[in-house]
Motif scaffolding. Sequence first.
Motif: not given
Length: 227
Positions: A154-162, A179-181, A170-173, A9-11
Amino acid sequence: MEIVRDVERPDSAITDSFRDVSAADAHEAMDKSNAMAPRIAPVDAAHRLCGPACTVRVPPGDNLMVHVGSQVAEPGDVLVIAAETTRAVTWGELLTLNAVERGIQGVVTAGNVRDVAALSELEFPVFAAAVSQAGAVKETPGSVNVPVTVGDVVVNPGDIVVGDADGVTVVPKDDAEAVLDRATELADREAQTRERLANGESLYEIGGYGERIESLGGPALGSDSDD
């Protein structure tokens, strides 16, 4: 059947920062990509979600693996359910009560949901392709924490879902920090644009659309103050 428990998972600080990012800004920050199809819509537009994906794939007419995914998911996760039909319930009130107790942040499903009045009262974010009372059996294996496709993304486990009133992005982890920046920069520019609009400028002027129209061979309109 495949059940994966160990998911990267992302930080948590990055995930938490996305709670202030709209689904639209996250989409724009990825060059207008990774927006789920409009059929994946909020049951209650007042509720938004954000968290790492715990993915579930269910066969037609069966939601056994949704219960497995609810058990495997960690607090803060968003369940993302790939379903092949909207004619068998993938989510409802009892699953929601269980999810709240387990700290799950919300659900995104390509299937149907029911008990929507109860879901709204519980203030639990649910995004779904359909609402229907149609039930499901619990007999057939599927998968948990494997790549899935929901809403054409496509959604991978750990991707951030908003998810918010506008839809789900869906933001790839692996791209989350970049992407946040970019999304933060977009939000800052939009805030500046709102200020300029409040001071009397038009979007036509702010966006430089006059020059763009001229470059396409159109007439120069000038500003509203021109004679």
